[in-house]
Design a protein around this motif. Structure first.
Motif, short mmCIF file in Angstrom:
data_model
loop_
_atom_site.label_atom_id
_atom_site.label_comp_id
_atom_site.label_asym_id
_atom_site.label_seq_id
_atom_site.Cartn_x
_atom_site.Cartn_y
_atom_site.Cartn_z
N VAL A 124 -26.46 -60.23 10.99
CA VAL A 124 -27.81 -60.13 10.41
C VAL A 124 -27.71 -59.80 8.92
O VAL A 124 -28.36 -60.45 8.09
CB VAL A 124 -28.67 -59.10 11.16
CG1 VAL A 124 -29.96 -58.80 10.41
CG2 VAL A 124 -28.98 -59.59 12.57
N LEU A 125 -26.89 -58.81 8.57
CA LEU A 125 -26.75 -58.44 7.16
C LEU A 125 -26.21 -59.59 6.32
O LEU A 125 -26.62 -59.77 5.17
CB LEU A 125 -25.85 -57.21 7.03
CG LEU A 125 -26.45 -55.89 7.51
CD1 LEU A 125 -25.39 -54.79 7.50
CD2 LEU A 125 -27.65 -55.48 6.69
N SER A 126 -25.32 -60.37 6.89
CA SER A 126 -24.75 -61.50 6.15
C SER A 126 -25.80 -62.59 5.87
O SER A 126 -25.63 -63.38 4.95
CB SER A 126 -23.56 -62.11 6.89
OG SER A 126 -23.99 -62.88 7.99
N GLN A 127 -26.86 -62.62 6.66
CA GLN A 127 -27.90 -63.63 6.49
C GLN A 127 -29.00 -63.19 5.51
O GLN A 127 -29.83 -63.99 5.12
CB GLN A 127 -28.54 -63.96 7.85
CG GLN A 127 -27.56 -64.52 8.86
CD GLN A 127 -26.85 -65.76 8.35
OE1 GLN A 127 -27.47 -66.76 8.02
NE2 GLN A 127 -25.53 -65.69 8.25
N LEU A 128 -29.00 -61.93 5.13
CA LEU A 128 -29.99 -61.42 4.19
C LEU A 128 -29.52 -61.67 2.76
O LEU A 128 -28.32 -61.83 2.51
CB LEU A 128 -30.20 -59.92 4.40
CG LEU A 128 -30.78 -59.51 5.75
CD1 LEU A 128 -30.78 -57.98 5.88
CD2 LEU A 128 -32.19 -60.04 5.94
N THR A 129 -30.45 -61.68 1.83
CA THR A 129 -30.08 -61.81 0.42
C THR A 129 -29.43 -60.50 -0.03
O THR A 129 -29.64 -59.46 0.59
CB THR A 129 -31.31 -62.09 -0.46
OG1 THR A 129 -32.17 -60.95 -0.40
CG2 THR A 129 -32.05 -63.35 -0.02
N PRO A 130 -28.65 -60.52 -1.10
CA PRO A 130 -28.02 -59.27 -1.57
C PRO A 130 -29.02 -58.13 -1.81
O PRO A 130 -28.75 -57.00 -1.39
CB PRO A 130 -27.30 -59.70 -2.86
CG PRO A 130 -26.96 -61.14 -2.61
CD PRO A 130 -28.15 -61.69 -1.85
N PRO A 131 -30.17 -58.37 -2.44
CA PRO A 131 -31.10 -57.24 -2.62
C PRO A 131 -31.64 -56.71 -1.29
O PRO A 131 -31.80 -55.50 -1.13
CB PRO A 131 -32.24 -57.83 -3.46
CG PRO A 131 -31.65 -59.00 -4.15
CD PRO A 131 -30.62 -59.55 -3.20
N GLU A 132 -31.90 -57.59 -0.33
CA GLU A 132 -32.39 -57.15 0.98
C GLU A 132 -31.33 -56.34 1.70
O GLU A 132 -31.60 -55.27 2.25
CB GLU A 132 -32.78 -58.36 1.84
CG GLU A 132 -33.99 -59.11 1.36
CD GLU A 132 -34.18 -60.46 2.03
OE1 GLU A 132 -35.33 -60.95 2.04
OE2 GLU A 132 -33.20 -61.05 2.55
N ARG A 133 -30.10 -56.85 1.70
CA ARG A 133 -28.99 -56.18 2.35
C ARG A 133 -28.77 -54.80 1.73
O ARG A 133 -28.62 -53.79 2.42
CB ARG A 133 -27.73 -57.05 2.23
CG ARG A 133 -26.49 -56.48 2.88
CD ARG A 133 -25.30 -57.44 2.87
NE ARG A 133 -25.10 -58.18 1.65
CZ ARG A 133 -25.32 -59.48 1.50
NH1 ARG A 133 -25.77 -60.22 2.49
NH2 ARG A 133 -25.09 -60.07 0.34
#
Length: 186
Positions: A124-133
């Motif tokens: 899930v974290l890998s699918q988020l954008t860097p700011p979201e993560r």
């Protein structure tokens, strides 16, 4: 010695020992945050050195209105975000943020994120954008409070709460799409 004592001593004497004490105290934290955000060891190592250079060049500007660790964290976060934005590959990730779906999902409880399996959470974290993560990691891994997040991001607390809400909803959608359909098909 407390951070402010070391900073005062450094300002007065510009002694290398003060620099070394702060470096030893914060280098691993900076590196850890940089590797989390940048994902490459060499970039994280370079970032750590550059961030420490920024910290010491700006040390006279630190007024102690926040904790020194928060100030260093802010410099680290902003440096890494700037680096990500400059990276051509990341520009495509930022373009995806423009087409956000409307807020039609109810509030996702924090527990929903906490109960994900580690491999599921990594996906899930890998699918988020860097700011979201980074936002989720700062809130839930590092335990940064909403007020501190607002200060770090230069936003008000309501905007941070809304951004956090949307990011949690997105994470839940990614998780459900990837793992709920798989387990129901099994």
């Amino acid at each position: 010695m407390e951070d402010m004592d070391i900073i005062r001593a450094y300002r007065e004497r510009k002694h290398a020992l003060c620099f070394r004490l702060l470096y030893e105290r914060y280098a691993s934290r900076i590196y850890s945050k940089a590797i989390t955000m940048l994902h490459k060891q060499s970039e994280a190592e370079d970032a750590t050195q550059e961030i420490f250079t920024k910290v010491f060049l700006s040390l006279d500007k630190f007024e102690g209105q926040s904790k020194f660790s928060t100030w260093v964290y802010s410099i680290t976060y902003n440096f890494c975000i700037d680096k990500i934005r400059k990276d051509k590959r990341s520009r495509a990730l930022f373009a995806d943020e423009v087409a956000e779906p409307p807020d039609t999902i109810e509030e996702v409880p924090d527990e929903a994120l906490m109960h994900m399996q580690l491999n599921e959470l990594r996906y899930v974290l890998s699918q988020l954008t860097p700011p979201e993560r980074t936002l989720l990691l700062m809130k839930y891994k590092d335990g940064v409070k909403i007020k501190a997040l607002a200060d770090l991001l230069g936003k008000n607390e309501s905007a941070v709460k809304m951004q956090l809400k949307r990011t949690k909803e997105k994470a839940k959608r990614i998780h459900d799409r990837q793992f709920t359909t798989q387990s129901s098909n099994s």
